[in-house]
Design an enzyme around this catalytic site. Structure first.
Site, PDB file in Angstrom:
ATOM      1  N   ASP A   1       0.820  -1.317  -0.021  1.00 43.31           N
ATOM      2  CA  ASP A   1      -0.042   0.007  -0.091  1.00 43.31           C
ATOM      3  C   ASP A   1       0.767   1.207  -0.321  1.00 43.31           C
ATOM      4  OD1 ASP A   1      -2.631  -1.009  -0.171  1.00 43.31           O
ATOM      5  OD2 ASP A   1      -2.319  -1.827   1.902  1.00 43.31           O
TER       6      ASP A   1
ATOM      7  N   ASP B   1      -6.919  -3.686  -5.927  1.00 42.43           N
ATOM      8  CA  ASP B   1      -6.358  -2.392  -5.509  1.00 42.43           C
ATOM      9  C   ASP B   1      -4.848  -1.773  -5.662  1.00 42.43           C
ATOM     10  OD1 ASP B   1      -8.235  -4.021  -4.040  1.00 42.43           O
ATOM     11  OD2 ASP B   1      -8.077  -2.742  -2.053  1.00 42.43           O
TER      12      ASP B   1
HETATM   13  N1  GLY Z   1      -7.405  -0.927  -0.500  1.00 43.41           N
HETATM   14  C1  GLY Z   1      -8.260  -1.582   0.312  1.00 43.41           C
HETATM   15  C2  GLY Z   1      -9.571  -1.090   0.488  1.00 43.41           C
HETATM   16  O1  GLY Z   1     -10.146  -0.607  -0.687  1.00 43.41           O
HETATM   17  O2  GLY Z   1     -10.317  -1.493   1.205  1.00 43.41           O
END
Ligand code: GLY
Length: 429
Positions: A124, A189
């Site tokens: 992330d 994501d």
């Molecule tokens: N990237 C994690 C979410 O969208 O919950």
């Protein structure tokens, strides 16, 4: 008779002058709409800052994320995936308002994240470091910001596996179905984190980062979508052979369903990847993903999706361990709307004519819905987050019908983008 003709002519002239001099914006969204929303954001953020400071002093590294059961601000650790959004919200608000006190807070909340540059615990880093330091570098750059962004890109690339052709998202994914567990999960994501890599190639001249981003996008394009351009949430790979071993969901309703926020990440991520590469395969993918979203029969009229496009539909079954089995309310996930809106505004600049109008107008419809009474919180409520009615993860029984800091981030980003279109400026700066 002469008198009435005279009055009519005068009225016609006044109407003509009013029409030609009144400010007609390029988007149809007035400057006042954008200004009022940033004024509201300033109020909300100033309210939040008091609580955020208190919480940070009690628990080092606590960043605003959502609300608790009492409706008050709740935080998560800065090593969770969302700390970049709060400084990002301050940066976007400063960008529009030029308020020096908001800028000072943006700097403060960004610079507390400095240790993240060496963090390699998940994928992330793009969200965590680019939404904070990326905006800081753009709006109030200091030489050290670039080094932090470069180190963060190195940390992110440490998770890349050339055999798979992807950056590993989480260290492990436990299936909802039983005891299966996977050690190379890649989630949709992850496309969002590639923007950091493209940026770092631009400032270093080293294609290492960009090449990894492109390979990751190609692998995602190959494995993460169905023929109708709906997305799987999680693809699990065998890290030694690169083969796909499972296609499942973590935050969506079912493995074969389409998690709304996942589709939103995909639209935004492939549009951004096209911007950075000009590779038509990525544009085609972005268009397919966007059309799936906006033409979906299950999308409500206001453009704000349910948390999953297939929630509670026949033919879709959650894994036995998923809390989605127990939820019959079809919650909206308002966070998926601004991510999509921001992506669609950009996508509208890469196509022309009616197609361009289609994406731009759909984005505007979503933004107007979010800025209306159904989703826009009143100051002093909603933990002073701007947008209401989001969903973190129903399968995990977590963050259901709450504000989420990243909904605010992409809402403000959409307003910044609308403002740039109105002003005839480049959308991406
Ligand atoms: N990237 C994690 C979410 O969208 O919950």
């Amino acid at each position: 008779m002469f008198k009435s003709n005279y009055i009519f002519a005068l009225q016609a002239i006044i109407f003509f002058v009013a029409c030609t001099t009144s400010k007609k914006s390029a988007t149809g969204v007035s400057d006042d709409f954008i200004k009022n929303n940033f004024s509201n954001a300033t109020t909300m953020l100033n309210n939040m800052l008091k609580t955020a400071d208190e919480k940070f002093s009690v628990k080092n590294g606590a960043y605003p994320r959502t609300t608790n059961k009492e409706g008050k601000m709740a935080t998560t650790s800065m090593y969770d995936w969302t700390p970049g959004f709060f400084p990002g919200n301050l940066w976007y608000t400063y960008e529009f308002t030029k308020d020096p006190s908001i800028k000072a807070e943006a700097v403060k909340w960004t610079e507390k994240l400095e240790p993240l540059q060496y963090y390699t615990g998940n994928h992330d880093l793009g969200f965590m470091v680019y939404c904070s330091y990326g905006n800081a570098n753009r709006l109030a750059g200091k030489p050290e910001y670039k080094n932090i962004l470069i180190n963060a890109a190195k940390s992110l690339c440490s998770r890349y596996n050339a055999t798979v052709g992807s950056i590993k998202s989480w260290n492990r994914f436990n299936s909802w179905h039983g005891n299966a567990s996977y050690d190379f999960p890649v989630i949709i994501d992850n496309m969002m984190n590639l923007e950091l890599l493209f940026f770092v190639t631009k400032i270093t001249g080293d294609n290492y980062y960009r090449n990894i981003a492109i390979k990751h996008a190609e692998t995602t394009m190959q494995n993460q979508f169905r023929p109708d351009y709906s997305s799987y949430h999680v693809i699990c790979y065998d890290s030694t052979t690169g083969k796909v071993v499972a296609k499942e969901t973590a935050q969506g309703y079912a493995d074969n369903s389409t998690w709304s926020r996942g589709q939103a990440w995909a639209i935004y991520g492939f549009t951004m990847t096209y911007r950075e590469t000009k590779d038509p395969r990525f544009l085609k993918t972005a268009i397919g993903l966007a059309d799936y979203f906006i033409n979906n029969k299950n999308l409500p009229e206001d453009g704000v999706p349910y948390w999953d496009f297939n929630a509670n539909e026949p033919g879709y079954t959650p894994g036995v361990k998923s809390y989605a089995n127990k939820v019959t309310t079809k919650y909206r996930d308002a966070s998926a709307a601004p991510i999509t809106a921001s992506g669609l505004l950009e996508l509208s600049t890469y196509v022309s004519g009616k197609e361009s109008e289609k994406y731009k107008n759909f984005a505007i419809k979503m933004i107007r819905s979010l800025a209306g009474p159904a989703y826009l919180a009143k100051p002093g409520t909603n933990g002073d987050f701007i947008i209401e009615h989001c969903v973190g993860s129903i399968p995990h029984q977590s963050e259901i019908d709450v504000p989420l800091v990243y909904a605010d981030y992409y809402f403000l980003e959409s307003l910044i983008r609308l403002n740039r279109i109105n002003k005839g400026q480049a959308l991406i700066q």
